[in-house]
Design an enzyme around this catalytic site. Structure first.
Site, PDB file in Angstrom:
ATOM      1  N   HIS A 101     -38.253  41.259  35.724  1.00 23.04           N
ATOM      2  CA  HIS A 101     -39.656  40.832  34.884  1.00 23.04           C
ATOM      3  C   HIS A 101     -40.801  41.066  35.993  1.00 23.04           C
ATOM      4  CE1 HIS A 101     -37.231  38.456  32.398  1.00 23.04           C
ATOM      5  NE2 HIS A 101     -37.935  38.701  31.540  1.00 23.04           N
ATOM      6  N   ASP A 104     -40.830  37.617  37.821  1.00 28.71           N
ATOM      7  CA  ASP A 104     -39.867  37.070  38.771  1.00 28.71           C
ATOM      8  C   ASP A 104     -39.867  37.499  40.243  1.00 28.71           C
ATOM      9  OD1 ASP A 104     -38.817  36.852  36.128  1.00 28.71           O
ATOM     10  OD2 ASP A 104     -37.564  38.811  36.617  1.00 28.71           O
ATOM     11  N   GLU A 268     -28.184  41.923  23.212  1.00 28.45           N
ATOM     12  CA  GLU A 268     -27.686  40.789  24.006  1.00 28.45           C
ATOM     13  C   GLU A 268     -26.637  39.874  23.101  1.00 28.45           C
ATOM     14  OE1 GLU A 268     -30.176  38.827  26.591  1.00 28.45           O
ATOM     15  OE2 GLU A 268     -29.375  36.861  26.282  1.00 28.45           O
ATOM     16  N   ASP A 296     -27.438  43.469  27.306  1.00 29.34           N
ATOM     17  CA  ASP A 296     -27.312  42.499  27.887  1.00 29.34           C
ATOM     18  C   ASP A 296     -26.203  41.539  27.964  1.00 29.34           C
ATOM     19  OD1 ASP A 296     -29.839  42.958  29.250  1.00 29.34           O
ATOM     20  OD2 ASP A 296     -31.016  41.033  28.267  1.00 29.34           O
ATOM     21  N   ASP A 309     -26.918  31.904  27.731  1.00 29.24           N
ATOM     22  CA  ASP A 309     -26.660  32.715  28.894  1.00 29.24           C
ATOM     23  C   ASP A 309     -25.558  32.590  29.785  1.00 29.24           C
ATOM     24  OD1 ASP A 309     -28.766  34.272  27.837  1.00 29.24           O
ATOM     25  OD2 ASP A 309     -30.179  33.409  29.035  1.00 29.24           O
ATOM     26  N   ASP A 339     -27.333  39.296  31.956  1.00 27.04           N
ATOM     27  CA  ASP A 339     -28.511  38.152  31.551  1.00 27.04           C
ATOM     28  C   ASP A 339     -27.751  37.063  31.494  1.00 27.04           C
ATOM     29  OD1 ASP A 339     -30.759  37.043  30.898  1.00 27.04           O
ATOM     30  OD2 ASP A 339     -31.130  38.367  29.348  1.00 27.04           O
TER      31      ASP A 339
HETATM   32  C1  XLS Z   1     -34.384  36.101  26.993  1.00 24.16           C
HETATM   33  C2  XLS Z   1     -34.252  37.326  26.989  1.00 24.16           C
HETATM   34  C3  XLS Z   1     -34.815  37.959  28.397  1.00 24.16           C
HETATM   35  C4  XLS Z   1     -34.928  39.400  28.388  1.00 24.16           C
HETATM   36  C5  XLS Z   1     -35.787  40.029  29.151  1.00 24.16           C
HETATM   37  O1  XLS Z   1     -33.756  35.260  25.861  1.00 24.16           O
HETATM   38  O2  XLS Z   1     -32.848  37.777  27.051  1.00 24.16           O
HETATM   39  O3  XLS Z   1     -34.083  37.424  29.618  1.00 24.16           O
HETATM   40  O4  XLS Z   1     -33.537  39.986  28.475  1.00 24.16           O
HETATM   41  O5  XLS Z   1     -37.134  39.723  28.948  1.00 24.16           O
HETATM   42 NI    NI Z   2     -31.753  39.367  27.705  1.00 28.36          NI
HETATM   43 NI    NI Z   3     -31.528  35.795  26.035  1.00 29.29          NI
END
Ligand code: XLS
Ligand code: NI
Ligand code: NI
Length: 436
Positions: A101, A104, A268, A296, A309, A339
């Site tokens: 991002h 970051d 994800e 992800d 995560d 991620d």
């Molecule tokens: C948050 C998301 C974030 C995205 C990118 O839950 O997974 O990390 O991957 O903004």
């Molecule tokens: Ni993500």
């Molecule tokens: Ni996430």
């Protein structure tokens, strides 16, 4: 230059007999599976926000992670060290890509102008590091959820001034992603959703989200950015209801907004399970609709209802993810982005490296297993047999539209009692276990 992570060596493949935590047991980057190497199939990526910025904070506790830049106080110097550290670790771990991002990699300044200048300084460092490193950019994105101005959303904020600020931020993030050769650009709707419908004009918010994404597509064209746009579904957290709830909701939104063709999905695992789906379901839905773009790669905890995560170590999951990915013909420009963050108790830099190794080995094993399942047609021939009735006779007549309710009623009246074929779920689960 001095190493930031001297405790992490160049990680090598030592095979499954190795008990060295800092070696690959399954991931052998140059080994070919079919016509591609493991590196090419898996296209691993490091997530800058977790691996470099993540500090191990949780709602009840302070940061736990110890990192080489902890004693540095100048935020720009910290940002430079983190970026160098990211290149060092991706190289040592044979991870070909990273994702970030805007906020970051460089700190937010007192004004948008200052934030952009901070970003430019780090982007020029990345360009320098590219000269000697094989690490490349998988995707960039803008953080449209951390700053207080985004408390009610960004593109879906009730305040047009916030919409404008978000637009300016994405404009810059697109420029930077292009400058760094990013292969994709991601929109995760961080706060694009609502807390209560009592104060929300959902219809207007969704229209505005559509407008925002059209502006992004137009601007990408204008500057010649040819990366793939991706939307990342998530059903909740931070908001109670996120508009990009799951693959199907995203597909409906893209159709409604006239954006199909311009977007694919970044799916994800932990978001899929929060939405009450398996990851395989989310990937299958996207693949069937031609919008599977990237992954992800993480996993959640079955007992916790939030986005934990975690690094992906569950072999059933990695196998079924790779089954869908291989069946899709790969991810194209997408990849498997970790991620994921080490648990709060895994606070050393060695743990950070070991966490990536664990995820990479689990995916390498998933790749091998999925490849075998597909080569043997172990599942697909069973699915084909199950639906064989649709290729001839009655099934073919229904599919071609030659039969309607009246004709089908006649057929049903004349039919003998029906004994459906068994589904054989347990037999197939045992078969999957044999491959794993
Ligand atoms: C948050 C998301 C974030 C995205 C990118 O839950 O997974 O990390 O991957 O903004
Ligand atoms: Ni993500
Ligand atoms: Ni996430």
């Amino acid at each position: 230059m001095d190493e930031l992570f001297p405790e992490v060596p160049l990680v090598k493949y030592e095979g499954k007999g190795s008990d060295n935590p800092l070696a690959f047991k399954r991931y052998d980057p140059d080994r070919k599976i079919g016509d591609r190497t493991m590196r090419e199939h898996l296209r691993f990526s490091m997530a800058f926000w977790h691996s470099m910025t993540g500090a191990g904070r949780d709602p009840f506790g302070e940061p736990t992670m110890r990192r080489p830049w902890d004693r540095t106080s100048d935020p720009m110097e910290v940002a430079r060290q983190r970026m160098r550290g990211m290149f060092e670790l991706t190289e040592k771990l044979s991870i070909p890509f990273f994702c970030f991002h805007d906020r970051d990699i460089a700190p937010e300044g007192a004004s948008l102008r200052e934030s952009n200048a901070n970003l430019d300084a780090i982007v020029s460092l990345v360009r320098d590091l590219f000269k000697t490193s094989p690490t490349r950019l998988l995707w960039g994105t803008a953080n449209l959820f951390s700053h207080p101005r985004y408390m009610h959303g960004a593109a879906t904020s009730p305040d047009p001034r916030v919409f404008a600020h978000a637009a300016a931020q994405v404009k810059k993030a697109l420029e930077v992603t292009k400058e760094l050769g990013g292969q994709n650009y991601v929109f995760w709707g961080g706060r694009e959703g609502y807390e209560t419908l009592l104060n929300t004009d959902m219809k207007l918010e969704l229209e505005n989200l559509g407008r925002f994404l059209h502006m992004a597509v137009d601007y990408a064209k204008a500057i010649g950015f040819d990366g793939q746009f991706l939307i990342e579904p998530k059903p909740m957290e931070p908001t109670k209801h996120q508009y990009d709830a799951d693959s199907a909701a995203c597909f409906a939104f893209l159709q409604e907004s006239g954006l199909t063709g311009s977007f694919k999905l970044n799916i994800e695992t932990n978001h899929a399970t929060l939405a009450g789906h398996t990851m395989q379901h989310e990937l299958r839905y996207a693949r069937d609709h031609g919008i599977l773009g990237s992954v992800d790669a993480n996993q959640g905890d079955e007992l916790l209802g939030w986005d934990t995560d975690q690094f992906p170590t569950n072999l059933y999951n990695t196998t079924l993810v790779m089954y869908e990915v291989l069946s899709n013909g790969g991810l194209g420009r997408g990849g498997l982005n970790f991620d994921a963050k080490p648990r709060r108790g895994s606070w050393t830099s060695t743990d950070l490296a070991v966490s990536h190794i664990a995820g990479m080995d689990a995916f390498a094993r998933g790749l091998e297993t999925a490849w075998a399942l597909i080569s043997d047609r172990a599942l697909s021939k069973r699915v084909e047999a199950r639906y064989a009735g649709w290729n001839a006779g009655l099934g073919a007549a229904i599919r071609s539209g030659t039969e309607g309710f009246a004709g089908l009623e006649k057929i049903a009246m004349a039919q003998a009692p029906i004994d459906p074929e068994p589904g054989r779920q347990e037999e197939l689960e045992a078969l999957l276990n044999r491959y794993i």
